[in-house]
Structures are given as structure tokens and as C-alpha cells.
Scaffold this motif. Structure first.
Motif, short mmCIF file in Angstrom:
data_model
loop_
_atom_site.label_atom_id
_atom_site.label_comp_id
_atom_site.label_asym_id
_atom_site.label_seq_id
_atom_site.Cartn_x
_atom_site.Cartn_y
_atom_site.Cartn_z
N ASP A 63 0.99 -1.26 -0.06
CA ASP A 63 -0.05 0.03 -0.10
C ASP A 63 0.92 1.14 -0.18
OD1 ASP A 63 0.83 0.62 2.67
OD2 ASP A 63 -0.84 -0.67 3.44
N CYS A 64 0.21 2.33 -0.14
CA CYS A 64 0.81 3.80 -0.32
C CYS A 64 1.80 3.82 0.96
CB CYS A 64 0.00 4.96 -0.42
SG CYS A 64 -0.94 4.70 -2.17
N LYS A 65 1.26 3.66 2.08
CA LYS A 65 2.02 3.88 3.60
C LYS A 65 3.45 3.21 3.28
CE LYS A 65 -0.41 4.38 7.72
NZ LYS A 65 -1.15 3.72 8.91
N PHE B 147 6.66 -2.01 -8.67
CA PHE B 147 5.17 -2.47 -9.10
C PHE B 147 4.22 -1.26 -8.61
CE2 PHE B 147 1.22 -4.63 -8.79
CZ PHE B 147 1.10 -5.18 -10.23
N HIS B 148 4.45 -1.07 -7.29
CA HIS B 148 3.14 0.09 -6.73
C HIS B 148 3.66 1.35 -7.35
CE1 HIS B 148 0.66 1.89 -3.53
NE2 HIS B 148 1.45 2.84 -3.74
N VAL B 149 4.74 1.56 -7.36
CA VAL B 149 5.13 3.10 -7.90
C VAL B 149 4.49 3.24 -9.58
CG1 VAL B 149 6.86 4.64 -8.75
CG2 VAL B 149 6.80 3.81 -6.52
N MET C 72 1.82 1.67 -10.75
CA MET C 72 0.35 1.83 -10.61
C MET C 72 -0.03 3.06 -9.90
SD MET C 72 -0.38 -1.20 -11.79
CE MET C 72 -2.01 -1.52 -11.31
N CYS C 73 0.53 3.73 -9.23
CA CYS C 73 0.18 4.92 -8.37
C CYS C 73 0.93 6.17 -8.64
CB CYS C 73 0.54 4.33 -6.77
SG CYS C 73 0.02 5.75 -5.76
N LYS C 74 0.35 7.00 -9.21
CA LYS C 74 0.85 8.50 -9.43
C LYS C 74 1.22 9.00 -8.29
CE LYS C 74 0.31 12.07 -12.69
NZ LYS C 74 -0.06 13.15 -12.18
N ALA C 75 0.58 8.96 -7.16
CA ALA C 75 0.62 9.78 -5.99
C ALA C 75 2.14 9.32 -5.38
CB ALA C 75 -0.47 9.83 -4.89
N CYS C 76 2.21 8.30 -5.55
CA CYS C 76 3.67 7.73 -4.81
C CYS C 76 4.77 7.86 -5.96
CB CYS C 76 3.53 6.15 -4.52
SG CYS C 76 2.60 5.83 -2.99
N ARG C 77 4.58 7.80 -6.90
CA ARG C 77 5.46 8.14 -8.12
C ARG C 77 5.89 9.66 -7.61
NH1 ARG C 77 2.76 5.78 -12.14
NH2 ARG C 77 2.11 7.77 -13.03
N HIS D 242 -3.76 3.95 1.90
CA HIS D 242 -3.92 4.51 0.62
C HIS D 242 -3.87 6.00 1.10
CE1 HIS D 242 -3.57 1.22 -2.08
NE2 HIS D 242 -4.48 0.51 -1.10
N TRP D 243 -3.40 6.99 0.17
CA TRP D 243 -3.46 8.43 0.44
C TRP D 243 -4.94 8.84 0.71
CZ3 TRP D 243 0.83 11.32 1.45
CH2 TRP D 243 2.14 11.01 1.07
N HIS D 244 -5.28 9.56 1.40
CA HIS D 244 -6.40 10.31 1.37
C HIS D 244 -6.26 11.28 -0.01
CE1 HIS D 244 -7.80 9.41 5.20
NE2 HIS D 244 -7.02 9.74 5.83
ZN LIG Z 1 0.93 4.56 -3.78
#
Ligand SMILES: [Zn+2]
Lengths: 73, 217
Positions: A3-5, A29-31, A33-38, B122-124
Motif C-alpha cells: 500500500d501507499c504507506k 510495481f506499486h509506483v 500503478m500509483c501516481k501519487a507515490c510516483r 492509501h493516500w487520502h
Molecule cells: Zn501509492
């Protein structure tokens, strides 16, 4: 899936230690899929660059320090 | 052998007199000194030690000042010496800082994390990091650095101290752990919290100021 955390924690730790192969893979893999974490990952690099500039004196304009209320002719 | 010119800094072919001229520029020197003091105080939190570190760094740097053509190069050099002085002081400072004094408030941290991430980790939506490549990206104006200062000052004590040791003084993780008697995982989580706070603060204060208003209570 990670997850993002967890991802952000690793993106931070990556600056301080070598991640294991498994960690790297899951993170990648997470990054992907996930723009915020990128974005977060890029910001970690920016933050480091900014800190380095600051420590070279770039960020220390005297005007802003509290004890500079003195006169400049 | 007194001519130990620092390698790779400043134009050393640039020649005579320029360094000396720089040093006669009292306004530049006064400002430089103020900048250094602020930087040292931030990290040492002890005015006397900060004064000493700045004094020594300046004295050491000025010996080689002739090799600097530009004020900016001299400033970079002086700051790098100052960093070594600060590292030294931190290193020799007695490790009397009680672990409790350096503790993070776990309730506060839990609340902080809950504000960023939902129960699924996951992010809010309002907290999602955005891209910093917009018009504000790459801007290192005075205003930006004031925001940066404010964000740094907003960090909890322990996080600020560890972050500065790591990113300003560039100490290795092991050394920070040893100096502060922290476990490695404690160091990592502390840096993580500091970075989460700083990036959020910079994003709201500089890169995406409009975003701060969108956040619903
Ligand atoms: Zn994320």
C-alpha cells in the motif's frame, strides 16, 4: 500488493539504505500503478537536492533572520 | 605547503587580489557571518557553540580566500567548512541527551499518519502528492527559501535534528544512530516522518498553494 504507506516508507528509506531485491520489486510495481507515490518518490530526490543547496548557504538570506532588524544605511 | 588550495572549488586560475577584495567587502562578510550563524544555531541550538563554529570556519576559510574569484564560491566553501565544524561539535558533544527527550510523541504521529493515509494504507485524496514540475518548480527565490525555513521550523524537535544531520551535514545513518543512540529502524522512521511533513509543507506552501484550500476539515 504493497500500500501507499509502505511504499512511501520505502521511498524514504531508499535514501538511507539499499533496499532488498524483493523490496525493490514490490516498490517498483506499486509506483508504476500509483501516481501519487510516483510523485512522492520524485519529491524525495528534490528534497535532498534542496537540503544540499540550503547547506551551501543558498537558502540563508540574512534578511529573514530575526536578529537582522538592524540598520543598513 | 600553506598553499593548500581546496580542489575543484572556485576558479583557482582566476588569480590574485580577487579574494582579498572579497574580504574587504564588509557588507558581504557581515551578511555571510549572519547566514552562517543562523545555519549553525539551527542545528546546534546553542548560541555559544554556534558562534565558535562560525568563528573557526571563517578563520579557516579566509586563509584560502585568495583562491576564490566569486563570492558565491567563497560562500559555498565557507559553508562546507562550517558543516565539518558542526559535525565535529555534534560528535564530541556528550551523549547525555536522554532518549526520552528525543522521543517522538507517538499519539501525535499516529494522528498525523491517519491524516495522510486511510485505513487501507492509501493516500487520502486531498493529501496525494502532486507533481512539482509546474511553474513553481526549480524556483529558488528568497521567497521559496522562507517557505523552506518555515517548514523546517515546523518539524518536531527530534525529526528536525535527525533530518539536518542526515541531509545538511550528510552524516551516514550509522553515525547518526551512534551519536543519538537510536536504532536503525528508529532512524528510518524518524527520517520518514520528517520527509512526509516537509514535502507536505512545501507542497502546500509553495508548489501547490491552491491545494491547501481544498482540504476539507
Ligand atoms: Zn501509492
Amino acid at each position: 500488493m504493497m500500500d501507499c504507506k509502505q511504499a512511501t516508507r520505502l521511498l524514504s528509506e531508499q535514501q538511507d539504505r539499499n533496499l532488498s531485491r524483493r523490496e525493490k520489486f514490490a516498490l517498483k510495481f506499486h509506483v508504476f500503478m500509483c501516481k501519487a507515490c510516483r510523485n512522492f518518490g520524485q519529491q524525495m530526490g528534490t528534497l535532498r537536492d534542496l537540503a544540499r543547496s540550503y547547506a551551501k548557504g543558498e537558502g540563508n538570506t540574512p534578511r529573514q533572520s530575526e536578529d537582522s532588524n538592524s540598520n543598513d544605511k | 605547503m600553506t598553499e593548500s588550495v581546496p580542489v575543484g572549488r572556485g576558479g583557482m586560475e582566476a588569480g590574485r587580489a580577487s579574494g582579498a577584495q572579497t574580504l574587504q567587502d564588509t557588507q558581504f562578510l557581515t551578511e555571510l557571518r549572519q547566514q552562517m550563524l543562523k545555519f549553525a544555531r539551527l542545528q546546534l541550538r546553542d548560541d555559544d557553540q554556534a558562534e565558535d563554529a562560525v568563528q573557526e570556519a571563517l578563520a579557516g576559510a579566509l586563509k584560502n580566500a585568495d583562491s576564490f574569484k566569486r563570492q558565491a564560491a567563497l560562500r559555498t566553501w565557507v559553508f562546507s567548512i562550517l558543516k565539518y565544524k558542526i559535525a565535529d561539535i555534534l560528535r564530541y558533544r556528550q551523549r547525555v541527551i536522554a532518549t526520552s527527550e528525543l522521543g517522538d510523541d507517538e499519539h501525535r504521529e499516529q494522528a498525523f499518519m491517519d491524516g495522510l493515509f486511510d485505513s487501507g494504507g492509501h493516500w487520502h485524496k486531498a493529501e496525494r502528492p502532486s507533481s512539482w514540475s509546474g511553474p513553481q518548480g526549480g524556483v529558488h527565490s528568497d521567497h521559496f527559501w522562507r517557505v523552506f525555513d518555515a517548514c523546517l521550523n515546523g518539524l518536531p524537535e527530534k525529526q528536525a535534528r535527525v533530518f539536518m544531520m542526515r541531509e545538511f551535514i550528510e552524516l551516514e545513518s550509522e553515525e547518526i544512530c551512534e551519536q543519538l543512540t537510536l536504532s536503525t529502524s528508529n532512524l528510518h522512521v524518524t527520517l520518514y516522518r520528517a520527509r512526509l511533513r516537509l514535502r507536505a509543507c512545501l507542497e502546500n506552501g509553495w508548489f501547490e498553494p491552491s491545494k491547501a484550500e481544498e482540504v476539507t476539515p
